[in-house]
Motif scaffolding. Structure first.
Motif, PDB file in Angstrom:
ATOM      1  N   MET A 195       0.919  -1.210  -0.093  1.00 60.69           N
ATOM      2  CA  MET A 195       0.190  -0.049   0.132  1.00 60.69           C
ATOM      3  C   MET A 195       0.855   1.194  -0.154  1.00 60.69           C
ATOM      4  SD  MET A 195      -3.156   1.340   2.749  1.00 60.69           S
ATOM      5  CE  MET A 195      -3.122  -0.634   3.218  1.00 60.69           C
ATOM      6  N   ARG A 196       0.290   2.202  -0.808  1.00 61.06           N
ATOM      7  CA  ARG A 196       1.189   3.314  -0.904  1.00 61.06           C
ATOM      8  C   ARG A 196       0.242   4.651  -0.391  1.00 61.06           C
ATOM      9  NH1 ARG A 196       2.611   1.569  -6.526  1.00 61.06           N
ATOM     10  NH2 ARG A 196       0.492   1.502  -6.371  1.00 61.06           N
ATOM     11  N   LEU A 197       0.714   5.521   0.273  1.00 65.51           N
ATOM     12  CA  LEU A 197      -0.054   6.773   0.921  1.00 65.51           C
ATOM     13  C   LEU A 197       0.802   7.857   0.381  1.00 65.51           C
ATOM     14  CD1 LEU A 197      -2.668   7.846   2.418  1.00 65.51           C
ATOM     15  CD2 LEU A 197      -1.082   7.623   4.583  1.00 65.51           C
ATOM     16  N   VAL A 198      -0.073   8.826  -0.286  1.00 66.96           N
ATOM     17  CA  VAL A 198       0.378  10.240  -0.548  1.00 66.96           C
ATOM     18  C   VAL A 198      -0.629  11.195  -0.028  1.00 66.96           C
ATOM     19  CG1 VAL A 198       0.878  11.679  -2.585  1.00 66.96           C
ATOM     20  CG2 VAL A 198       0.861   9.274  -2.693  1.00 66.96           C
ATOM     21  N   ILE A 199       0.153  11.883   0.731  1.00 61.49           N
ATOM     22  CA  ILE A 199      -0.727  12.972   1.494  1.00 61.49           C
ATOM     23  C   ILE A 199       0.001  14.652   1.315  1.00 61.49           C
ATOM     24  CG2 ILE A 199      -1.314  11.441   3.517  1.00 61.49           C
ATOM     25  CD1 ILE A 199       1.043  12.667   5.137  1.00 61.49           C
ATOM     26  N   GLY A 200      -0.864  15.495   1.875  1.00 62.05           N
ATOM     27  CA  GLY A 200      -0.266  16.795   1.547  1.00 62.05           C
ATOM     28  C   GLY A 200      -1.426  17.686   1.666  1.00 62.05           C
ATOM     29  N   GLY A 201      -1.249  19.047   1.645  1.00 60.45           N
ATOM     30  CA  GLY A 201      -2.194  20.075   1.633  1.00 60.45           C
ATOM     31  C   GLY A 201      -3.035  19.974   0.329  1.00 60.45           C
ATOM     32  N   SER A 202      -4.253  20.953   0.458  1.00 59.46           N
ATOM     33  CA  SER A 202      -5.073  20.851  -0.976  1.00 59.46           C
ATOM     34  C   SER A 202      -4.409  21.649  -2.074  1.00 59.46           C
ATOM     35  CB  SER A 202      -6.025  21.857  -0.796  1.00 59.46           C
ATOM     36  OG  SER A 202      -6.909  21.385   0.257  1.00 59.46           O
TER      37      SER A 202
ATOM     38  N   ARG B 279       0.724   3.294   8.925  1.00 58.75           N
ATOM     39  CA  ARG B 279       1.418   2.110   9.581  1.00 58.75           C
ATOM     40  C   ARG B 279       1.493   0.904   8.585  1.00 58.75           C
ATOM     41  NH1 ARG B 279      -0.845   3.856  14.084  1.00 58.75           N
ATOM     42  NH2 ARG B 279      -2.904   2.802  13.949  1.00 58.75           N
ATOM     43  N   ASN B 280       0.401   0.671   7.961  1.00 54.84           N
ATOM     44  CA  ASN B 280       0.278  -0.397   7.160  1.00 54.84           C
ATOM     45  C   ASN B 280       0.977  -0.422   5.624  1.00 54.84           C
ATOM     46  OD1 ASN B 280      -1.086  -2.135   8.976  1.00 54.84           O
ATOM     47  ND2 ASN B 280      -3.133  -1.354   8.206  1.00 54.84           N
ATOM     48  N   ALA B 281       1.176   0.877   5.390  1.00 57.43           N
ATOM     49  CA  ALA B 281       1.935   1.374   3.877  1.00 57.43           C
ATOM     50  C   ALA B 281       3.242   0.787   3.916  1.00 57.43           C
ATOM     51  CB  ALA B 281       1.600   2.760   3.874  1.00 57.43           C
ATOM     52  N   ASP B 282       3.597   0.524   2.741  1.00 57.08           N
ATOM     53  CA  ASP B 282       5.038   0.075   2.301  1.00 57.08           C
ATOM     54  C   ASP B 282       5.635   1.472   2.164  1.00 57.08           C
ATOM     55  OD1 ASP B 282       4.935  -2.635   2.293  1.00 57.08           O
ATOM     56  OD2 ASP B 282       3.784  -2.234   0.408  1.00 57.08           O
ATOM     57  N   THR B 283       4.993   2.417   1.606  1.00 53.17           N
ATOM     58  CA  THR B 283       5.400   3.777   1.221  1.00 53.17           C
ATOM     59  C   THR B 283       4.568   4.909   1.581  1.00 53.17           C
ATOM     60  OG1 THR B 283       6.919   2.951  -0.412  1.00 53.17           O
ATOM     61  CG2 THR B 283       6.625   5.163  -0.679  1.00 53.17           C
TER      62      THR B 283
ATOM     63  N   VAL C 112       3.566  15.650  -0.087  1.00 54.55           N
ATOM     64  CA  VAL C 112       3.870  16.579  -1.109  1.00 54.55           C
ATOM     65  C   VAL C 112       3.365  17.727  -0.690  1.00 54.55           C
ATOM     66  CG1 VAL C 112       3.106  16.965  -3.570  1.00 54.55           C
ATOM     67  CG2 VAL C 112       3.174  14.651  -2.983  1.00 54.55           C
ATOM     68  N   THR C 113       4.660  18.613  -0.994  1.00 57.26           N
ATOM     69  CA  THR C 113       4.475  19.964  -0.694  1.00 57.26           C
ATOM     70  C   THR C 113       4.904  20.825  -1.918  1.00 57.26           C
ATOM     71  OG1 THR C 113       4.859  19.782   1.632  1.00 57.26           O
ATOM     72  CG2 THR C 113       4.993  22.010   0.864  1.00 57.26           C
ATOM     73  N   ALA C 114       4.101  21.781  -2.522  1.00 62.66           N
ATOM     74  CA  ALA C 114       4.619  22.562  -3.776  1.00 62.66           C
ATOM     75  C   ALA C 114       5.093  21.629  -4.900  1.00 62.66           C
ATOM     76  CB  ALA C 114       5.630  23.480  -3.172  1.00 62.66           C
ATOM     77  N   GLY C 115       4.480  20.459  -4.906  1.00 58.76           N
ATOM     78  CA  GLY C 115       4.573  19.594  -5.952  1.00 58.76           C
ATOM     79  C   GLY C 115       5.965  18.803  -5.736  1.00 58.76           C
ATOM     80  N   ILE C 116       6.401  19.013  -4.744  1.00 58.11           N
ATOM     81  CA  ILE C 116       7.674  18.059  -4.519  1.00 58.11           C
ATOM     82  C   ILE C 116       7.344  17.110  -3.366  1.00 58.11           C
ATOM     83  CG2 ILE C 116       9.971  18.340  -3.452  1.00 58.11           C
ATOM     84  CD1 ILE C 116      10.225  21.415  -4.066  1.00 58.11           C
ATOM     85  N   PRO C 117       7.705  15.748  -3.913  1.00 56.07           N
ATOM     86  CA  PRO C 117       7.321  14.626  -3.192  1.00 56.07           C
ATOM     87  C   PRO C 117       8.613  14.503  -1.935  1.00 56.07           C
ATOM     88  CG  PRO C 117       7.844  13.887  -5.378  1.00 56.07           C
ATOM     89  CD  PRO C 117       8.002  15.419  -5.170  1.00 56.07           C
ATOM     90  N   MET C 118       8.143  14.064  -0.847  1.00 60.56           N
ATOM     91  CA  MET C 118       9.335  13.886   0.031  1.00 60.56           C
ATOM     92  C   MET C 118       8.673  12.339   0.868  1.00 60.56           C
ATOM     93  SD  MET C 118       9.292  17.543   2.034  1.00 60.56           S
ATOM     94  CE  MET C 118       7.472  17.568   1.626  1.00 60.56           C
ATOM     95  N   VAL C 119       9.665  11.411   0.675  1.00 62.69           N
ATOM     96  CA  VAL C 119       9.432  10.153   1.184  1.00 62.69           C
ATOM     97  C   VAL C 119       9.549  10.290   2.604  1.00 62.69           C
ATOM     98  CG1 VAL C 119      10.124   7.671   0.979  1.00 62.69           C
ATOM     99  CG2 VAL C 119      10.005   8.878  -0.964  1.00 62.69           C
ATOM    100  N   ILE C 120       8.519   9.857   3.550  1.00 64.48           N
ATOM    101  CA  ILE C 120       8.518   9.754   4.886  1.00 64.48           C
ATOM    102  C   ILE C 120       8.575   8.408   5.396  1.00 64.48           C
ATOM    103  CG2 ILE C 120       7.700  12.416   5.074  1.00 64.48           C
ATOM    104  CD1 ILE C 120       5.122  11.197   5.734  1.00 64.48           C
ATOM    105  N   LYS C 121       8.375   7.427   4.679  1.00 65.08           N
ATOM    106  CA  LYS C 121       8.387   6.004   5.113  1.00 65.08           C
ATOM    107  C   LYS C 121       8.480   5.043   3.928  1.00 65.08           C
ATOM    108  CE  LYS C 121       5.801   2.271   7.097  1.00 65.08           C
ATOM    109  NZ  LYS C 121       4.580   1.737   7.488  1.00 65.08           N
TER     110      LYS C 121
END
Length: 130
Positions: A1-8, A109-113, A117-126
């Motif tokens: 599972m992959r989770l991508v989070i960030g502001g609107s 917790r369950n995600a592999d990755t 994303v902030t200002a279009g820049i992805p940052m891997v946090i897990k």
């Protein structure tokens, strides 16, 4: 599972497409899809809106993270972070924010990755992108 989070409006869906080789047609829309679609699709965007739509009864959401891990373990979930702003006066809005936050914590917790994303820049946090 992959989770991508960030502001609107931060480019989360575009980043998910680039990072995980997804096409726009791979995504279910959290604002309109059926509940069972989440177990069949490759990805979902506006996941926070999916939660809003299916909050009542909450019972169908309590085990959602575990059910996804079992039934659709490669899904990519794109969700707004909605708990970092002003606390709403409306009790229902507060309940939605809290439930969304709790479910996203379980998904992370369950995600592999997990990618923020902030200002279009992805940052891997897990995890990693391999």
């Amino acid at each position: 599972m992959r989770l991508v989070i960030g502001g609107s409006y931060q480019g989360k869906r575009d980043a998910a497409c680039r990072l995980f080789s997804l096409k726009p047609s791979d995504f279910a829309d959290g604002k309109t899809c059926a509940f069972e679609d989440i177990f069949r699709c490759r990805a979902i965007f506006d996941f926070h809106e999916f939660i809003r739509r299916f909050m009542q009864p909450e019972s169908c959401l309590q085990e959602l993270s575990e059910n996804l891990a079992e039934r659709n373990p490669r899904i990519c979930i794109v969700s707004n972070e909605i708990g970092c702003g002003v606390v709403p006066i409306d009790a229902q809005e507060r309940a939605w924010r809290e439930l969304t936050g709790r479910i996203c914590c379980q998904l992370a917790r369950n995600a592999d990755t997990v990618v923020r994303v902030t200002a279009g820049i992805p940052m891997v946090i897990k995890g990693n992108l391999k």
